[in-house]
Design a protein around this motif. Sequence first.
Motif, PDB file in Angstrom:
ATOM      1  N   ILE A 129      36.010 -66.241 -22.493  1.00  0.00           N
ATOM      2  CA  ILE A 129      36.852 -65.245 -21.694  1.00  0.00           C
ATOM      3  C   ILE A 129      37.831 -64.426 -22.349  1.00  0.00           C
ATOM      4  O   ILE A 129      38.093 -63.213 -22.106  1.00  0.00           O
ATOM      5  N   VAL A 130      38.718 -65.085 -22.979  1.00  0.00           N
ATOM      6  CA  VAL A 130      39.771 -64.749 -23.670  1.00  0.00           C
ATOM      7  C   VAL A 130      39.059 -63.894 -24.814  1.00  0.00           C
ATOM      8  O   VAL A 130      39.892 -62.664 -25.090  1.00  0.00           O
ATOM      9  N   ALA A 131      38.185 -64.107 -25.628  1.00  0.00           N
ATOM     10  CA  ALA A 131      37.692 -63.543 -26.688  1.00  0.00           C
ATOM     11  C   ALA A 131      37.053 -62.197 -26.135  1.00  0.00           C
ATOM     12  O   ALA A 131      37.111 -61.192 -26.695  1.00  0.00           O
ATOM     13  N   ALA A 132      36.430 -62.202 -24.986  1.00  0.00           N
ATOM     14  CA  ALA A 132      35.998 -60.840 -24.186  1.00  0.00           C
ATOM     15  C   ALA A 132      37.232 -59.850 -24.151  1.00  0.00           C
ATOM     16  O   ALA A 132      37.057 -58.566 -24.101  1.00  0.00           O
ATOM     17  N   ASN A 133      38.323 -60.683 -23.878  1.00  0.00           N
ATOM     18  CA  ASN A 133      39.460 -59.575 -23.303  1.00  0.00           C
ATOM     19  C   ASN A 133      39.981 -59.108 -24.700  1.00  0.00           C
ATOM     20  O   ASN A 133      40.698 -57.949 -24.509  1.00  0.00           O
ATOM     21  N   VAL A 134      39.913 -59.618 -25.972  1.00  0.00           N
ATOM     22  CA  VAL A 134      40.219 -59.052 -27.020  1.00  0.00           C
ATOM     23  C   VAL A 134      39.335 -57.751 -27.353  1.00  0.00           C
ATOM     24  O   VAL A 134      40.019 -56.465 -27.445  1.00  0.00           O
ATOM     25  N   LEU A 135      37.954 -58.006 -27.054  1.00  0.00           N
ATOM     26  CA  LEU A 135      37.109 -56.593 -27.195  1.00  0.00           C
ATOM     27  C   LEU A 135      37.549 -55.529 -26.409  1.00  0.00           C
ATOM     28  O   LEU A 135      37.454 -54.305 -26.522  1.00  0.00           O
ATOM     29  N   LEU A 136      37.785 -56.143 -24.916  1.00  0.00           N
ATOM     30  CA  LEU A 136      38.306 -55.182 -23.992  1.00  0.00           C
ATOM     31  C   LEU A 136      39.457 -54.470 -24.236  1.00  0.00           C
ATOM     32  O   LEU A 136      39.644 -53.362 -23.922  1.00  0.00           O
ATOM     33  N   GLY A 137      40.509 -55.128 -24.747  1.00  0.00           N
ATOM     34  CA  GLY A 137      41.699 -54.583 -25.172  1.00  0.00           C
ATOM     35  C   GLY A 137      41.313 -53.514 -26.323  1.00  0.00           C
ATOM     36  O   GLY A 137      41.999 -52.397 -26.294  1.00  0.00           O
ATOM     37  N   LEU A 138      40.524 -53.623 -27.310  1.00  0.00           N
ATOM     38  CA  LEU A 138      40.218 -52.901 -28.268  1.00  0.00           C
ATOM     39  C   LEU A 138      39.426 -51.461 -27.759  1.00  0.00           C
ATOM     40  O   LEU A 138      39.822 -50.403 -28.152  1.00  0.00           O
ATOM     41  N   ASN A 139      38.469 -51.705 -26.638  1.00  0.00           N
ATOM     42  CA  ASN A 139      37.864 -50.735 -26.290  1.00  0.00           C
ATOM     43  C   ASN A 139      38.637 -49.975 -25.302  1.00  0.00           C
ATOM     44  O   ASN A 139      38.799 -48.628 -25.339  1.00  0.00           O
ATOM     45  N   GLN A 140      39.704 -50.583 -24.293  1.00  0.00           N
ATOM     46  CA  GLN A 140      40.730 -49.735 -23.800  1.00  0.00           C
ATOM     47  C   GLN A 140      41.432 -48.796 -24.478  1.00  0.00           C
ATOM     48  O   GLN A 140      41.850 -47.770 -24.170  1.00  0.00           O
TER      49      GLN A 140
END
Length: 435
Positions: A129-140
């Motif tokens: 979940i934390v790793a997915a939020n790293v990708l989400l931060g890059l995306n956003q």
Amino acid sequence: MEESMGLPDGHRRSVVSAATRDATGSVRLGLRRNWVQFTLLVIVNVCVGGLVGLERTTVPLIGSHVFGLTSDLTVFSFIIAFGVTKALTNLAAGALTARFRRKQLLVTGWLIGIPVPFALAWAPSWGWIVAANVLLGLNQGLTWSMTVNMKIDLVGPARRGLATGLNEAAGYTAVGATALLTGYLATSHGLRPAPELIGVVFVVAGLALSLVVRDTAAHVALELAQHTEPLPSDADTGLKAIFARTSWRNRSLRGASQAGLVNNLNDGLTWGVFPLLFTDHGLGLAAVGLIKGLYPILWGLGQIPSGHLSDRVGRRPLVVYGMLVQAGGFVLALALLGRPLLAGVLSAVLLGLGTAMVYPALIASVSDHAHPAWRANALGTYRFWRDIGYAAGALLAGLLADTLGLNATVVAAAALTAASGLLAARWIDGQRPAR
């Protein structure tokens, strides 16, 4: 071609000249003249907001209910990962516009976001979940930065308050609607995977539309050619110099940066704290989804009139009073906690309306005080400080909640938000610069 292209000076001058010659043709500034591209970018930002809205209701509860996390700081670690990554990406996005077109960065952001809904739906451990939020931060960081920059490019200086209001309204209304939808889906289908898989629709639609939208480099070149304030030949427009100017050297930019940071600090805090606070007081997932959805929906829709109003009355009144309204929202959340649904709804209303006043006014204020030649870096720096607030809010919330409890965390948010509004009143220039 200015910061968006990073071309040699001779080539840059030829592009500016071409844009100027075409000013009465296809390349023109203004909302009406570019309404098709502007509308496409609004829809893209609906998808951007929808993707992050997946997390507003369910993810804190996934941490505590699915993975059995007992530390609030550990639960909020996904927000810290998201906030730090998004903030750094915002900062880098301004510099990257010197090497790549805005459209290229927009498409790249969507490609990075493809795994996010799948990871949230089927992550085998909290680390995923934390790793997915790293990708989400890059995306956003890439997608939201480019949509707001491209809209500002299209409309020119006269309507940028309205442009930023429409951009942020689209994004945050989608955040709220998705938070509301995921709350209801979680009630009937469980916390995973159904609520998270609606993110697949956002990724596919956002990527497809981003491939269709046109780049705005020629519009930036035209604004540069028309700009009444020449850029000194020895002016330093590099990221380091603009970071310093936006963060502390320029008084108004400093005021906007600190207000942005505290605004998202309290958003990051409510993101983690409110689902836990209101479920602890007996509310179910649907009610929590209503509270978490209502806040960003009002935040989103309210930015259309507030952005337009900031073009007329100036940026500072909306920033100052908006921060104070948000502080009042936190006070109400605690004062009425004996009736948790009423407390949550009224708090969400004030937080949403207060944030709607602040958000477009801050972005427009930064644009007002930045020359087009270094505006992308100034906006990137402002958005760095604004979105590092997510991480700061989650960290503060986790530490205070683990030591003093959730109520004390809400009190701290109210005090910090009110103090930030008073600083904005002192530092932000009350007059818009002449154009």
